[in-house]
Design a protein around this motif. Structure first.
Motif, PDB file in Angstrom:
ATOM      1  N   ASP A 158       0.817  -1.206   0.000  1.00  0.00           N
ATOM      2  CA  ASP A 158       0.000   0.000   0.000  1.00  0.00           C
ATOM      3  C   ASP A 158       0.851   1.256   0.000  1.00  0.00           C
ATOM      4  O   ASP A 158       0.568   2.224  -0.711  1.00  0.00           O
ATOM      5  CB  ASP A 158      -0.936   0.010   1.216  1.00  0.00           C
ATOM      6  CG  ASP A 158      -2.127  -0.916   1.031  1.00  0.00           C
ATOM      7  OD1 ASP A 158      -2.380  -1.341  -0.111  1.00  0.00           O
ATOM      8  OD2 ASP A 158      -2.804  -1.209   2.027  1.00  0.00           O
ATOM      9  N   VAL A 159       1.913   1.263   0.795  1.00  0.00           N
ATOM     10  CA  VAL A 159       2.741   2.463   0.892  1.00  0.00           C
ATOM     11  C   VAL A 159       3.369   2.810  -0.452  1.00  0.00           C
ATOM     12  O   VAL A 159       3.514   3.978  -0.815  1.00  0.00           O
ATOM     13  CB  VAL A 159       3.817   2.302   1.991  1.00  0.00           C
ATOM     14  CG1 VAL A 159       4.800   1.183   1.626  1.00  0.00           C
ATOM     15  CG2 VAL A 159       4.550   3.612   2.217  1.00  0.00           C
ATOM     16  N   ASP A 160       3.736   1.789  -1.234  1.00  0.00           N
ATOM     17  CA  ASP A 160       4.313   2.033  -2.554  1.00  0.00           C
ATOM     18  C   ASP A 160       3.237   2.420  -3.564  1.00  0.00           C
ATOM     19  O   ASP A 160       3.434   3.316  -4.393  1.00  0.00           O
ATOM     20  CB  ASP A 160       5.068   0.794  -3.037  1.00  0.00           C
ATOM     21  CG  ASP A 160       6.232   0.442  -2.130  1.00  0.00           C
ATOM     22  OD1 ASP A 160       6.940   1.371  -1.714  1.00  0.00           O
ATOM     23  OD2 ASP A 160       6.419  -0.743  -1.838  1.00  0.00           O
ATOM     24  N   PHE A 161       2.099   1.739  -3.521  1.00  0.00           N
ATOM     25  CA  PHE A 161       0.973   2.065  -4.400  1.00  0.00           C
ATOM     26  C   PHE A 161       0.586   3.528  -4.217  1.00  0.00           C
ATOM     27  O   PHE A 161       0.457   4.285  -5.189  1.00  0.00           O
ATOM     28  CB  PHE A 161      -0.209   1.149  -4.037  1.00  0.00           C
ATOM     29  CG  PHE A 161      -1.414   1.274  -4.935  1.00  0.00           C
ATOM     30  CD1 PHE A 161      -1.682   0.314  -5.889  1.00  0.00           C
ATOM     31  CD2 PHE A 161      -2.294   2.334  -4.807  1.00  0.00           C
ATOM     32  CE1 PHE A 161      -2.803   0.404  -6.705  1.00  0.00           C
ATOM     33  CE2 PHE A 161      -3.412   2.445  -5.614  1.00  0.00           C
ATOM     34  CZ  PHE A 161      -3.670   1.473  -6.568  1.00  0.00           C
ATOM     35  N   VAL A 162       0.437   3.931  -2.980  1.00  0.00           N
ATOM     36  CA  VAL A 162      -0.031   5.282  -2.683  1.00  0.00           C
ATOM     37  C   VAL A 162       1.009   6.335  -3.052  1.00  0.00           C
ATOM     38  O   VAL A 162       0.667   7.481  -3.348  1.00  0.00           O
ATOM     39  CB  VAL A 162      -0.441   5.377  -1.196  1.00  0.00           C
ATOM     40  CG1 VAL A 162      -0.760   6.804  -0.799  1.00  0.00           C
ATOM     41  CG2 VAL A 162      -1.653   4.478  -0.942  1.00  0.00           C
ATOM     42  N   SER A 163       2.275   5.942  -3.097  1.00  0.00           N
ATOM     43  CA  SER A 163       3.323   6.909  -3.450  1.00  0.00           C
ATOM     44  C   SER A 163       3.155   7.427  -4.864  1.00  0.00           C
ATOM     45  O   SER A 163       3.672   8.485  -5.211  1.00  0.00           O
ATOM     46  CB  SER A 163       4.708   6.268  -3.281  1.00  0.00           C
ATOM     47  OG  SER A 163       4.938   5.274  -4.276  1.00  0.00           O
ATOM     48  N   TYR A 164       2.436   6.686  -5.705  1.00  0.00           N
ATOM     49  CA  TYR A 164       2.183   7.119  -7.075  1.00  0.00           C
ATOM     50  C   TYR A 164       1.043   8.144  -7.172  1.00  0.00           C
ATOM     51  O   TYR A 164       0.950   8.870  -8.154  1.00  0.00           O
ATOM     52  CB  TYR A 164       1.751   5.938  -7.943  1.00  0.00           C
ATOM     53  CG  TYR A 164       2.784   4.904  -8.294  1.00  0.00           C
ATOM     54  CD1 TYR A 164       3.725   5.133  -9.297  1.00  0.00           C
ATOM     55  CD2 TYR A 164       2.794   3.668  -7.665  1.00  0.00           C
ATOM     56  CE1 TYR A 164       4.646   4.164  -9.658  1.00  0.00           C
ATOM     57  CE2 TYR A 164       3.715   2.678  -8.009  1.00  0.00           C
ATOM     58  CZ  TYR A 164       4.636   2.933  -9.004  1.00  0.00           C
ATOM     59  OH  TYR A 164       5.532   1.969  -9.357  1.00  0.00           O
ATOM     60  N   VAL A 165       0.153   8.156  -6.191  1.00  0.00           N
ATOM     61  CA  VAL A 165      -1.157   8.785  -6.357  1.00  0.00           C
ATOM     62  C   VAL A 165      -1.071  10.267  -6.696  1.00  0.00           C
ATOM     63  O   VAL A 165      -1.716  10.738  -7.642  1.00  0.00           O
ATOM     64  CB  VAL A 165      -2.026   8.556  -5.104  1.00  0.00           C
ATOM     65  CG1 VAL A 165      -3.266   9.442  -5.134  1.00  0.00           C
ATOM     66  CG2 VAL A 165      -2.431   7.087  -5.014  1.00  0.00           C
ATOM     67  N   ASN A 166      -0.304  11.035  -5.950  1.00  0.00           N
ATOM     68  CA  ASN A 166      -0.258  12.472  -6.213  1.00  0.00           C
ATOM     69  C   ASN A 166       0.362  12.783  -7.567  1.00  0.00           C
ATOM     70  O   ASN A 166      -0.043  13.741  -8.239  1.00  0.00           O
ATOM     71  CB  ASN A 166       0.472  13.192  -5.080  1.00  0.00           C
ATOM     72  CG  ASN A 166      -0.424  13.362  -3.859  1.00  0.00           C
ATOM     73  OD1 ASN A 166      -1.563  13.814  -3.966  1.00  0.00           O
ATOM     74  ND2 ASN A 166       0.065  12.972  -2.691  1.00  0.00           N
TER      75      ASN A 166
END
Length: 340
Positions: A297-305
């Protein structure tokens, strides 16, 4: 909510404005049902729970709403009238199951709104209480390949004999029932080829559907849709259809998303939606997710912004993502960062 024909053009723009510019789609549904113990080894896949586990379907919707999702997608991805008939149900019973998928999602939204009213725990980024943030119910329509349950939704290969009129006939009544069941929009998901995109667009143009739709394609190479058809050509079909209010990508590894957003931006000014899978690989023959190459999740979310900065307006997750993924997305978005 529901959209009349007079509000089709403005539904998404108004929704995004009220959501602070970026809205959050829910996460993986079938894999979340399985995580709770559901056995989906069935041609109906997640739709089998419409027959056996409606309370679980409702609970998964609620879990995503509690995590911060602004859009929940119904358990109808693999629900087709033809599929229910193959299980021994009548056409009328199959149509009732489609309607039920929307009813359950709407019930979950009502329950969530009531909880918010009682607890007053949902806030905007500047600390104002937002008891009833806008929430849309999207009625999921999976591809013809999803109905076949043979993995062709991940290849787009329906054989040389497949044609446009067959696909339109296959989907027509299903889409009409879902559109008349109280959903806010139709989510044409995991669209694998140009032919099926064209079939959907022509159905929308027939006038039998009075709510908007989004088109969401999938890619396994970061360039084309899974059939090998050009993503930009597929996106052009979506762009040309007035009832399509957003176009994007789902069930695709996160590492491909930025490039795909850039490709879509070349051919449309409509809002772009992306809800990737975890990055793991699905083996259609054994019907399992294999090769643990997914991202945490932490890596997935790092893409979001970054995705939002380059053009995405709606962001969520697909297979193997969870309410924790959606909660993390909400916390990383500037307009949602103060949510509990």
């Amino acid at each position: 909510m529901g959209a009349s024909s007079g509000t089709v053009d403005t539904l998404m723009s108004d929704f995004l404005r009220k959501s602070g510019g970026v809205a959050v789609i829910d996460g993986g549904f079938a894999t979340e049902l399985e995580r709770h113990g559901a056995d989906l080894n069935d041609p109906l896949w997640s739709a089998t729970c419409l027959l056996t586990s409606t309370n679980l379907v409702r609970q998964v919707h609620l879990d995503y709403l509690e995590a911060g999702a602004d859009i929940i997608i119904t358990a109808s991805y693999q629900a087709t009238i033809q599929g229910f008939e193959a299980k021994g149900f009548s056409k009328e019973e199959g149509e009732a199951m489609l309607k039920k998928s929307v009813d359950i999602a709407r019930e979950a939204r009502d329950v969530y709104y009531e909880r918010c009213h009682e607890s007053s725990t949902v806030f905007t980024s500047d600390g104002r209480i937002l008891k009833h943030r806008p929430i849309l119910v999207a009625a999921s329509v999976g591809s013809y390949g999803a109905y076949l349950a043979d993995g062709s939704e991940y290849s787009g290969d329906y054989g040389d004999a497949m044609n446009l009129e067959f696909l339109k006939s296959f989907h027509r009544r299903r889409v009409q029932v879902l559109a008349e069941s109280g959903a806010d929009l139709i989510a044409f998901e995991t669209v694998p080829n140009k032919l099926e995109a064209q079939a959907y667009a022509e159905l929308l143009e027939e006038g039998i559907i009075n709510i908007p739709a989004w088109f969401s394609f999938n890619s396994k190479d970061g360039v084309n849709v899974v059939s090998g058809d050009s993503l930009t050509e597929c996106a052009k079909i979506a762009d040309s259809c007035p009832k399509v209010v957003a176009v994007g990508i789902n069930c695709t590894p996160p590492r491909f998303i930025s490039g795909l957003i850039q490709s879509i931006k070349k051919v449309t000014t409509k809002p772009i939606l992306i809800y990737p899978n975890s990055g793991e690989t699905y083996d259609a023959e054994i019907k399992q997710w294999v090769k643990n190459t997914g991202v945490a999740d932490v890596d997935f979310v790092s893409y979001v912004n970054t995705w939002c900065e380059i053009g995405a307006s709606l962001v969520g997750g697909c297979c193997r993502t969870t309410p924790n993924t959606i909660r993390a997305i909400c916390r990383t978005l500037p307009n949602r960062s103060s949510m509990p």
